[in-house]
Design a protein around this motif. Structure first.
Motif, PDB file in Angstrom:
ATOM      1  N   MET A 137      -3.034   2.440  -7.238  1.00 33.78           N
ATOM      2  CA  MET A 137      -3.997   1.992  -6.234  1.00 33.78           C
ATOM      3  C   MET A 137      -4.883   3.168  -5.824  1.00 33.78           C
ATOM      4  O   MET A 137      -4.447   4.311  -5.833  1.00 33.78           O
ATOM      5  CB  MET A 137      -3.268   1.511  -4.982  1.00 33.78           C
ATOM      6  CG  MET A 137      -2.454   0.259  -5.160  1.00 33.78           C
ATOM      7  SD  MET A 137      -1.759  -0.184  -3.572  1.00 33.78           S
ATOM      8  CE  MET A 137      -0.706  -1.526  -4.064  1.00 33.78           C
ATOM      9  N   PHE A 191      -2.508  -0.710   2.414  1.00 39.37           N
ATOM     10  CA  PHE A 191      -1.336  -1.482   1.988  1.00 39.37           C
ATOM     11  C   PHE A 191      -0.543  -2.056   3.164  1.00 39.37           C
ATOM     12  O   PHE A 191      -0.231  -3.249   3.207  1.00 39.37           O
ATOM     13  CB  PHE A 191      -0.429  -0.609   1.118  1.00 39.37           C
ATOM     14  CG  PHE A 191       0.767  -1.346   0.569  1.00 39.37           C
ATOM     15  CD1 PHE A 191       0.654  -2.078  -0.601  1.00 39.37           C
ATOM     16  CD2 PHE A 191       1.988  -1.311   1.221  1.00 39.37           C
ATOM     17  CE1 PHE A 191       1.744  -2.763  -1.105  1.00 39.37           C
ATOM     18  CE2 PHE A 191       3.080  -1.998   0.718  1.00 39.37           C
ATOM     19  CZ  PHE A 191       2.956  -2.724  -0.455  1.00 39.37           C
ATOM     20  N   GLY A 192      -0.233  -1.186   4.131  1.00 38.77           N
ATOM     21  CA  GLY A 192       0.576  -1.614   5.272  1.00 38.77           C
ATOM     22  C   GLY A 192      -0.071  -2.733   6.073  1.00 38.77           C
ATOM     23  O   GLY A 192       0.619  -3.540   6.695  1.00 38.77           O
ATOM     24  N   ARG A 201      -2.293  -4.965   4.629  1.00 43.68           N
ATOM     25  CA  ARG A 201      -2.423  -6.132   3.754  1.00 43.68           C
ATOM     26  C   ARG A 201      -1.122  -6.900   3.597  1.00 43.68           C
ATOM     27  O   ARG A 201      -1.142  -8.094   3.302  1.00 43.68           O
ATOM     28  CB  ARG A 201      -2.911  -5.703   2.373  1.00 43.68           C
ATOM     29  CG  ARG A 201      -4.334  -5.203   2.343  1.00 43.68           C
ATOM     30  CD  ARG A 201      -4.912  -5.344   0.944  1.00 43.68           C
ATOM     31  NE  ARG A 201      -6.102  -4.540   0.729  1.00 43.68           N
ATOM     32  CZ  ARG A 201      -7.293  -4.839   1.203  1.00 43.68           C
ATOM     33  NH1 ARG A 201      -7.441  -5.899   1.943  1.00 43.68           N
ATOM     34  NH2 ARG A 201      -8.326  -4.055   0.967  1.00 43.68           N
ATOM     35  N   VAL A 202       0.025  -6.249   3.744  1.00 40.25           N
ATOM     36  CA  VAL A 202       1.295  -6.958   3.550  1.00 40.25           C
ATOM     37  C   VAL A 202       1.778  -7.635   4.840  1.00 40.25           C
ATOM     38  O   VAL A 202       2.830  -8.263   4.850  1.00 40.25           O
ATOM     39  CB  VAL A 202       2.423  -6.044   3.003  1.00 40.25           C
ATOM     40  CG1 VAL A 202       2.084  -5.547   1.615  1.00 40.25           C
ATOM     41  CG2 VAL A 202       2.687  -4.879   3.947  1.00 40.25           C
ATOM     42  N   LYS A 203       1.027  -7.502   5.902  1.00 42.40           N
ATOM     43  CA  LYS A 203       1.418  -8.190   7.140  1.00 42.40           C
ATOM     44  C   LYS A 203       1.345  -9.700   6.928  1.00 42.40           C
ATOM     45  O   LYS A 203       0.574 -10.186   6.113  1.00 42.40           O
ATOM     46  CB  LYS A 203       0.480  -7.797   8.276  1.00 42.40           C
ATOM     47  CG  LYS A 203       0.797  -6.444   8.904  1.00 42.40           C
ATOM     48  CD  LYS A 203      -0.153  -6.213  10.050  1.00 42.40           C
ATOM     49  CE  LYS A 203      -0.156  -4.785  10.551  1.00 42.40           C
ATOM     50  NZ  LYS A 203       1.015  -4.414  11.300  1.00 42.40           N
ATOM     51  N   ARG A 260      -1.584   6.917   5.389  1.00 46.99           N
ATOM     52  CA  ARG A 260      -0.987   5.630   5.031  1.00 46.99           C
ATOM     53  C   ARG A 260       0.119   5.248   6.018  1.00 46.99           C
ATOM     54  O   ARG A 260       0.213   4.102   6.445  1.00 46.99           O
ATOM     55  CB  ARG A 260      -0.411   5.715   3.611  1.00 46.99           C
ATOM     56  CG  ARG A 260       0.178   4.418   3.129  1.00 46.99           C
ATOM     57  CD  ARG A 260       0.697   4.518   1.718  1.00 46.99           C
ATOM     58  NE  ARG A 260       1.883   5.344   1.641  1.00 46.99           N
ATOM     59  CZ  ARG A 260       2.562   5.575   0.533  1.00 46.99           C
ATOM     60  NH1 ARG A 260       2.149   5.044  -0.597  1.00 46.99           N
ATOM     61  NH2 ARG A 260       3.625   6.336   0.522  1.00 46.99           N
ATOM     62  N   VAL A 290      -0.073   1.642   9.993  1.00 52.45           N
ATOM     63  CA  VAL A 290       0.645   0.534  10.627  1.00 52.45           C
ATOM     64  C   VAL A 290       0.960   0.834  12.093  1.00 52.45           C
ATOM     65  O   VAL A 290       1.734   0.119  12.718  1.00 52.45           O
ATOM     66  CB  VAL A 290       1.942   0.194   9.865  1.00 52.45           C
ATOM     67  CG1 VAL A 290       1.614  -0.439   8.529  1.00 52.45           C
ATOM     68  CG2 VAL A 290       2.804   1.416   9.662  1.00 52.45           C
ATOM     69  N   LEU A 322       6.347   0.494   5.074  1.00 55.30           N
ATOM     70  CA  LEU A 322       5.056   0.005   5.552  1.00 55.30           C
ATOM     71  C   LEU A 322       5.110  -1.488   5.883  1.00 55.30           C
ATOM     72  O   LEU A 322       4.094  -2.104   6.175  1.00 55.30           O
ATOM     73  CB  LEU A 322       3.974   0.266   4.499  1.00 55.30           C
ATOM     74  CG  LEU A 322       3.651   1.746   4.290  1.00 55.30           C
ATOM     75  CD1 LEU A 322       2.822   1.953   3.043  1.00 55.30           C
ATOM     76  CD2 LEU A 322       2.921   2.320   5.486  1.00 55.30           C
ATOM     77  N   GLN A 345       6.929  -8.781  -2.021  1.00 58.70           N
ATOM     78  CA  GLN A 345       5.642  -8.071  -2.012  1.00 58.70           C
ATOM     79  C   GLN A 345       5.753  -6.737  -2.739  1.00 58.70           C
ATOM     80  O   GLN A 345       4.856  -6.337  -3.473  1.00 58.70           O
ATOM     81  CB  GLN A 345       5.192  -7.826  -0.567  1.00 58.70           C
ATOM     82  CG  GLN A 345       4.670  -9.077   0.123  1.00 58.70           C
ATOM     83  CD  GLN A 345       4.477  -8.865   1.609  1.00 58.70           C
ATOM     84  OE1 GLN A 345       5.274  -8.195   2.257  1.00 58.70           O
ATOM     85  NE2 GLN A 345       3.417  -9.439   2.155  1.00 58.70           N
TER      86      GLN A 345
END
Lengths: 347, 275
Positions: free
Chosen positions: A89, A97-98, A100-102, A149, A153, B175, B181
């Protein structure tokens, strides 16, 4: 957010990595877990993060018990020793990333993600790298991206595993100060692991010294340097000269004409800068001579040989400012008189 | 000015490489092309448009693609299990993976046919339970090709999984990513190039496979007759030109399919910044 550890123990087979650790870290501190390799400091950090489970004991974050919560639910930011950036990525996607995965209900809109990632990139001063891949970055840049990164979050606790371990000396120096300033700015409770006492002294507001799975001492850097609670801490933090009074040292110390305060123990630790050097009036009387000296920048380190053939430790280190050394005008082989200004006593 | 190389031995190694390529690959292949040139274009076209030939091409390529796809998925799971979990007899299973490499393919074909035929151990059960016949049908070809192709997939994915930095998974979890995922966004994209290589190898092997397939396929023209078998049939009728025409066409199609996989891989690598 405060971090509380209660009776944490961890074994790997028959090896005890952590032995009944109790530790309270108040909100907003920048704490160093300091110790030699294999002392359990990384294991402790991973237990706080939830990447590892303790055999016994409890972990509290902000008063809430999280012992059985998995890492994804602990709201921590973790910076790995070798960064662990997602190499497929871009820098931008790594930081996003943190977010988008929520889950769908919590996930911010694309525009907010975009703004947030760029804010973080500006915070770590690497906004111009957003389209690069991790393999195209230098070590120091990767480190800062890994930090950005983890911050994306909005963690309540930031955990860093040997954050400067894989970097070269000059980059490390810059990043240390940078991390300290960043912490002032964000004020998020942070713990970092290190085996480098200089790094811990320079960066941390509190230092926890670990050895063989136990906490040896906890305190501010000056506290730990000026009042080491035991023999191990004193040796580990900074350089020190060790004298055993029960061996021949006692007689030698007296015969050398060294004035020390009343003995308060059997082992004396003397920091190099607590030894005062003078040119003796009658030079032939002093058994101590200057063997060698090194330039350390602002100070000169003197390597003194006390000439005792039976003692185990015959070299004494002393430090003094450059000007003082020039005043004394010492040559290699010169006899010197020394006086110990301060010693730490242990039993 | 002569250029100096840091690595010595450029000339002998290049020479050896070209010599090897010429002797083993290029000369036999050009012989194939030359032989097929004996045919006029019309004759060539007539052979290729023959219904039976076209049917066999369909059987060969479709079954090889399906088998390579299934082997890709199964191989991934097997490689994952072997790398990630300790279990008793792991080394034994690990050694078992390579068996299809070593076994004469005809032996594999006979064994598979015996087991999967309508009266065989497993064939009987499958027949009774879901009413599907495996052996002597195109499905049998797919089964044989999965058997042959599986080790290619496992052995290409295994080292990549072994070297995969598990800290990346921990980072994803820290994260807030769940296991699914993490797999989809972190593990899978990193394994995909290797999985594609495994798929391509399994496919290439499957297209050319002869020994194991002919015993289980039933070899019904238009239904379960594979291209290599058709080539052999032509050879037995002394129709060398016809056999080479089919062989050449097969070669060209395989070459372009493999090229496609390579391009796809290159694209994935570039996208992943791993040039």
């Amino acid at each position: 957010m405060s971090i509380n550890l209660k009776n944490i123990s961890k074994h790997f087979g028959s090896f005890t990595a952590l032995d009944n650790i109790n530790l309270d870290i108040p909100e907003g501190e920048l704490v160093a877990l300091l110790g030699p390799s294999g002392c359990g400091k990384t294991t402790l950090l991973r237990i706080i993060a939830g990447l590892e489970q303790a055999d016994q004991g409890q972990v509290f974050l902000k008063g809430e018990e999280v012992t059985d919560k998995s890492v994804k639910n602990r709201k921590i930011g973790f910076v790995f020793q070798h960064y662990a950036l997602f190499r497929h990525m871009t820098v931008f996607e790594n930081i996003a990333f943190g977010l988008r995965v929520k889950s769908h209900s919590e996930r911010p809109s694309e525009a907010i993600i975009r703004r947030k990632v760029h804010d973080l990139l500006k915070l770590v001063q690497l906004d111009w790298l957003s389209d690069r891949f991790p393999d195209q970055l230098s070590g120091g840049q990767r480190q800062r991206i890994a930090l950005a990164r983890a911050l994306a979050v909005e963690p309540s606790v930031l955990l860093l595993d040997e954050p400067f371990g894989a970097l070269d000396a000059s980059v490390r120096k810059d990043l240390r100060l940078w991390l300290r300033h960043l912490h002032h700015e964000l004020n998020v409770t942070s713990i970092f692991v290190t085996h480098d006492q200089e790094e811990a002294m320079e960066v941390a507001s509190q230092i926890v010294v670990l050895n063989q799975g136990r906490i040896e001492q906890k305190g501010s850097p000056s506290d730990i340097y000026d009042n080491p609670s035991n023999d191990f801490v004193s040796r580990f933090i900074g350089q020190t000269n060790v004298f055993h009074l029960e061996k021949d040292d006692c007689a030698w110390l007296q015969s050398a004409g060294i004035i020390i305060d009343e003995p308060k123990g059997i082992i004396a630790h003397v920091r190099p800068h607590n030894i005062q050097i003078e040119k003796p009036a009658a030079s032939a009387n002093s058994p101590v001579y200057l063997k060698d000296w090194q330039h350390l920048g602002g100070t000169i380190r003197l390597e003194l040989d006390r000439g005792a053939s039976n003692g185990s430790n015959t070299i004494i280190y002393a430090e003094m400012p450059n000007e003082k050394f020039r005043e004394l005008a010492l040559e290699r082989g010169d006899r010197v008189a020394l006086r110990i200004k301060h010693a730490h006593w242990f039993n | 000015m002569p250029q100096s190389h840091i690595m010595p031995g450029f000339r002998p190694t290049l020479g050896f490489t070209l010599f090897y390529l010429a002797l083993i690959v290029l000369i036999p292949l050009s012989a194939l092309i030359l032989k097929s040139l004996e045919l006029s274009f019309d004759q060539y076209w007539a052979i290729l448009t023959n219904q039976r030939v076209q049917a066999s091409f369909r059987v060969s390529f479709v079954s090889a693609l399906v088998a390579a796809g299934i082997a890709g998925i199964l191989g991934f799971i097997i490689a994952w299990t072997l790398v990630r979990y300790p279990f008793p007899g792991k080394r034994f299973f690990d050694a078992l993976i390579d068996l299809p490499f070593a076994l004469p393919t005809a032996v594999a074909g006979i064994v598979l046919a015996a087991i999967y035929e309508p009266k065989g151990w497993i064939g009987q059960i499958v027949m009774d339970v879901i009413g599907v016949q495996i052996a002597y049908k195109p499905l049998g070809i797919v089964f044989a090709l999965i058997f042959i192709g599986l080790p290619f997939v496992v052995r290409t994915i295994e080292p990549v999984l072994q070297e995969f930095d598990t800290a990346m998974e921990e980072a994803a979890a820290s994260l807030g990513a769940n296991r699914w995922q993490t797999f989809l966004k972190i593990i899978f994209p990193n394994i995909l190039p290797a999985a594609l290589t495994g798929f391509a190898l399994a496919f290439a092997r499957g297209v050319g496979e002869y020994g194991s397939v002919i015993f289980i396929a039933g070899n019904m023209p238009y239904v379960s007759e594979i291209v290599p078998l058709l080539i052999i049939t032509k050879l037995e009728q002394y129709d060398y030109a016809g056999a080479t025409a089919i062989g050449l066409t097969m070669l060209v199609i395989s070459f372009f399919l493999l090229l496609l996989v390579n391009v796809l891989q290159g694209w994935l690598r570039r996208r992943g910044g791993q040039l």
